[in-house]
Design a protein around this motif. Structure first.
Motif, mmCIF file in Angstrom:
data_model
loop_
_atom_site.group_PDB
_atom_site.id
_atom_site.type_symbol
_atom_site.label_atom_id
_atom_site.label_comp_id
_atom_site.label_asym_id
_atom_site.label_seq_id
_atom_site.Cartn_x
_atom_site.Cartn_y
_atom_site.Cartn_z
ATOM 1 N N GLY A 32 60.568 -11.911 140.759
ATOM 2 C CA GLY A 32 59.177 -12.477 140.913
ATOM 3 C C GLY A 32 58.982 -12.372 142.816
ATOM 4 O O GLY A 32 58.388 -12.730 143.181
ATOM 5 N N LYS A 33 60.290 -13.434 142.772
ATOM 6 C CA LYS A 33 60.269 -13.996 144.083
ATOM 7 C C LYS A 33 60.269 -12.580 144.955
ATOM 8 O O LYS A 33 59.445 -12.994 146.541
ATOM 9 N N ASN A 36 56.880 -11.560 145.834
ATOM 10 C CA ASN A 36 55.575 -12.136 146.219
ATOM 11 C C ASN A 36 56.638 -12.211 147.954
ATOM 12 O O ASN A 36 55.071 -12.162 148.428
ATOM 13 N N GLU A 39 54.157 -9.929 148.661
ATOM 14 C CA GLU A 39 53.149 -9.775 149.128
ATOM 15 C C GLU A 39 52.049 -8.954 148.039
ATOM 16 O O GLU A 39 51.398 -8.776 148.009
ATOM 17 N N ASP A 41 51.985 -10.367 144.119
ATOM 18 C CA ASP A 41 51.835 -11.139 143.259
ATOM 19 C C ASP A 41 51.085 -10.480 142.073
ATOM 20 O O ASP A 41 50.944 -11.269 141.195
ATOM 21 N N TYR A 42 50.601 -9.426 142.506
ATOM 22 C CA TYR A 42 49.459 -8.876 141.541
ATOM 23 C C TYR A 42 50.345 -8.024 140.407
ATOM 24 O O TYR A 42 49.714 -7.673 139.666
#
Length: 119
Positions: A32-33, A36, A39, A41-42
């Motif tokens: 996840g990091k 994210n 960019e 995050d979807y």
């Protein structure tokens, strides 16, 4: 042009871990990091499921040996305006693969979704 939901499986290595739950938490958090930071995050990240060979019941896709875990992650993302299921799969694998360098990815399923024009 159609929209597609693409599901991928990723093999995530976690070192110096003793418990399955800790390995899963670290794998999901690290993936996840990295997504994210790119960019992205979807992209949905969760632990995958593996069927038991004896009974067929699904369990978390994680295994620990010598304090090193292999965690199977399920990654899902929506791809918009792709020409075909194969095109959507290539787009998803390219985008996610760019953010998760050196992480093996496999397309599990690509499903056409209803576009806003169809609704």
């Amino acid at each position: 042009m159609s929209n597609y939901l693409v599901a991928m499986e990723a093999a995530w290595l976690v070192r110096d871990v003793e418990e399955i739950d800790d390995a899963i938490g670290v794998a999901v958090s690290e993936a996840g990091k990295r997504l994210n930071d790119a960019e992205m995050d979807y992209v949905e990240v969760e632990v995958g499921a593996t069927p038991c060979p004896a009974c067929g019941e699904a369990f978390d896709s994680a295994f620990i040996a010598a304090d090193t875990a292999l965690v199977g992650l399920l990654l899902e993302m929506e791809v918009f305006n792709a020409d075909s299921t194969q095109h959507a799969a290539r787009i998803a694998k390219s985008e996610v693969g760019g953010a998760l360098r050196d992480v093996p990815l496999k397309i599990i399923e690509t499903v056409e979704t209803e576009s806003e024009d169809d609704a």
